[in-house]
Write a protein that holds these residues in place. Structure first.
Motif, PDB file in Angstrom:
ATOM      1  N   ALA A 158       0.711  -1.321  -0.104  1.00  0.00           N
ATOM      2  CA  ALA A 158      -0.135  -0.202  -0.059  1.00  0.00           C
ATOM      3  C   ALA A 158       0.684   1.353  -0.047  1.00  0.00           C
ATOM      4  N   ARG A 159       2.064   1.366   0.620  1.00  0.00           N
ATOM      5  CA  ARG A 159       2.908   2.379   0.761  1.00  0.00           C
ATOM      6  C   ARG A 159       3.161   3.035  -0.737  1.00  0.00           C
ATOM      7  N   PHE A 160       3.412   2.137  -1.666  1.00  0.00           N
ATOM      8  CA  PHE A 160       3.846   2.441  -2.818  1.00  0.00           C
ATOM      9  C   PHE A 160       2.876   2.710  -4.028  1.00  0.00           C
ATOM     10  N   ILE A 161       1.628   2.677  -3.806  1.00  0.00           N
ATOM     11  CA  ILE A 161       0.520   3.125  -4.489  1.00  0.00           C
ATOM     12  C   ILE A 161       0.461   4.634  -4.681  1.00  0.00           C
ATOM     13  N   SER A 162       0.463   5.031  -5.772  1.00  0.00           N
ATOM     14  CA  SER A 162       0.363   6.487  -6.062  1.00  0.00           C
ATOM     15  C   SER A 162      -0.899   7.236  -5.867  1.00  0.00           C
ATOM     16  N   GLY A 163      -0.604   8.400  -5.747  1.00  0.00           N
ATOM     17  CA  GLY A 163      -1.748   9.120  -5.319  1.00  0.00           C
ATOM     18  C   GLY A 163      -2.034  10.218  -6.645  1.00  0.00           C
ATOM     19  N   ILE A 164      -3.541  10.468  -7.087  1.00  0.00           N
ATOM     20  CA  ILE A 164      -3.826  11.092  -8.239  1.00  0.00           C
ATOM     21  C   ILE A 164      -3.433  12.808  -7.952  1.00  0.00           C
ATOM     22  N   ASN A 165      -3.358  13.437  -8.842  1.00  0.00           N
ATOM     23  CA  ASN A 165      -3.228  14.888  -8.884  1.00  0.00           C
ATOM     24  C   ASN A 165      -4.779  15.433  -8.889  1.00  0.00           C
ATOM     25  N   ASN A 166      -5.148  15.701  -8.098  1.00  0.00           N
ATOM     26  CA  ASN A 166      -6.891  15.862  -7.960  1.00  0.00           C
ATOM     27  C   ASN A 166      -7.131  17.454  -8.139  1.00  0.00           C
ATOM     28  N   HIS A 167      -6.134  18.134  -8.619  1.00  0.00           N
ATOM     29  CA  HIS A 167      -6.346  19.458  -9.010  1.00  0.00           C
ATOM     30  C   HIS A 167      -6.690  19.670 -10.536  1.00  0.00           C
ATOM     31  N   THR A 168      -6.505  18.442 -11.398  1.00  0.00           N
ATOM     32  CA  THR A 168      -6.778  18.379 -12.663  1.00  0.00           C
ATOM     33  C   THR A 168      -7.401  17.354 -13.225  1.00  0.00           C
ATOM     34  N   PRO A 169      -8.489  17.665 -14.412  1.00  0.00           N
ATOM     35  CA  PRO A 169      -9.388  16.436 -14.740  1.00  0.00           C
ATOM     36  C   PRO A 169      -8.732  15.409 -15.138  1.00  0.00           C
ATOM     37  N   GLU A 170      -7.295  15.398 -15.488  1.00  0.00           N
ATOM     38  CA  GLU A 170      -6.605  14.440 -16.305  1.00  0.00           C
ATOM     39  C   GLU A 170      -6.187  13.560 -15.095  1.00  0.00           C
ATOM     40  N   GLY A 171      -5.841  14.226 -13.834  1.00  0.00           N
ATOM     41  CA  GLY A 171      -5.313  13.488 -12.755  1.00  0.00           C
ATOM     42  C   GLY A 171      -6.199  12.716 -12.012  1.00  0.00           C
TER      43      GLY A 171
END
Length: 341
Positions: free
Chosen positions: A278-291
């Protein structure tokens, strides 16, 4: 997920982190040649050159504790691969095999639930167990990829929450303290979670592989197709009070476990010493629609037998080779994701 950032003292006269005006300081970022946002400039302890946290590859979301050296001074190399040797992997993950575990396979669970189709599971939001890779050699490769990442980050493998006397005790983890209440995991879903734990305990890991990306660092990809509502993993690590970590933690993966009305009762999971994939699962850029479109997992907190737990669950069908992402700001909005890839 919450991160708390500290400011390095070498940069004088720091301005606000939101200040986008041109900097009059001599220190500029070696990557973008800008002196803007000096509070996010990190100085190398060897050459004194500056780098924005978000210009580094992979990026940093917080100032590291202790000495830090830039890529040129550290002579950074790709992590050394963990040996693809079964006995070494069994020892690393403390795998135990038992004949009593045979009846706990996903196939047998499916036989017990003949009347529960995928459509019914979707309608009632029943969680599904992951299906491990059948090929034993490929399974070893999956485990070796996780062992490589854990060893490179000086992290011990653990697949459960850890309570130590110097931090928060297990008695402090009371789901009833959650502000606004916490959803209770159903008996059937609890059995599914137990099945996943048992499979991992005997070496049947989730069909995931950890890869090293020069931009994102260690990240996780699906190694086979994964169905919507599948339990990917539980988020684990050392449990501590948030108040103990606010001003003295440089990790980038601190997860909210319990958001209580009383701030002194709030708990977090810190995977810097003990953790799993779980530590290595990435987070989204929730500031953009693409993210936001990248999100294929959901972080959910459950009340399980009175204890708060955090699960990562697929929120749609995931294709083989697809990178896993979830929203680090699913509950609070304090994690800086605006510079995520």
């Amino acid at each position: 997920m919450v991160v708390w950032r500290r400011r390095r003292t070498q940069v004088t006269n720091p301005r606000s982190m939101e200040d986008d005006s041109d900097s009059e300081l001599d220190t500029v970022c070696e990557e973008c040649s800008s002196g803007k946002q000096p509070a996010k400039l990190l100085l190398c302890d060897k050459c004194d050159k500056g780098f924005h946290l978000f210009c580094l590859k992979p990026i940093l979301v917080s100032v590291p504790k202790g000495s830090w050296f830039c890529p040129s001074c550290s002579e950074h190399k790709n992590p050394k691969a963990f040996p693809l040797v079964q006995t070494k992997l069994i020892d690393f993950f403390r795998i135990k095999r038992s004949s009593s575990d045979i009846s706990c396979s996903p196939d047998n669970i499916g036989k017990k639930r003949k009347r529960t189709s995928l459509v019914m599971s979707k309608k009632k939001r029943k969680l599904l167990p992951y299906n491990p890779t059948v090929d034993p050699q490929r399974r070893l490769e999956q485990m070796a990829s996780l062992a490589t990442a854990l060893r490179a980050s000086n992290t011990e493998f653990s697949n459960k929450l850890t309570y130590v006397h110097s931090k928060a005790l297990k008695s402090a983890n009371k789901a009833a303290l959650e502000k606004g209440g916490m959803q209770v995991l159903s008996k059937q879903d609890a059995e599914t979670l137990a099945l996943c734990k048992n499979m991992m305990h005997r070496g049947e890991c989730p069909p995931l592989i950890v890869v090293f990306d020069p931009y994102e660092g260690f990240t996780v990809e699906a190694d086979r197709c994964i169905k919507d509502l599948t339990i990917i993993t539980e988020y684990v690590g050392d449990v501590d009070y948030l108040s103990n970590r606010e001003d003295n933690y440089d990790g980038d993966s601190m997860m909210t476990l319990l958001h209580a009305s009383d701030p002194l009762q709030c708990l977090v999971i810190c995977p810097d010493r003990r953790s799993n994939i779980a530590r290595f699962i990435s987070g989204i850029n929730n500031h953009t629609p693409e993210g936001r479109k990248k999100q294929n997992l959901k972080c959910v907190r459950f009340n399980i037998n009175g204890e708060a737990r955090v699960l990562l669950v697929a929120n749609r069908d995931i294709s083989k080779g697809e990178r896993l992402y979830y929203d680090y700001n699913g509950y609070e909005h304090e994690y800086p994701t605006e510079n995520f890839v």
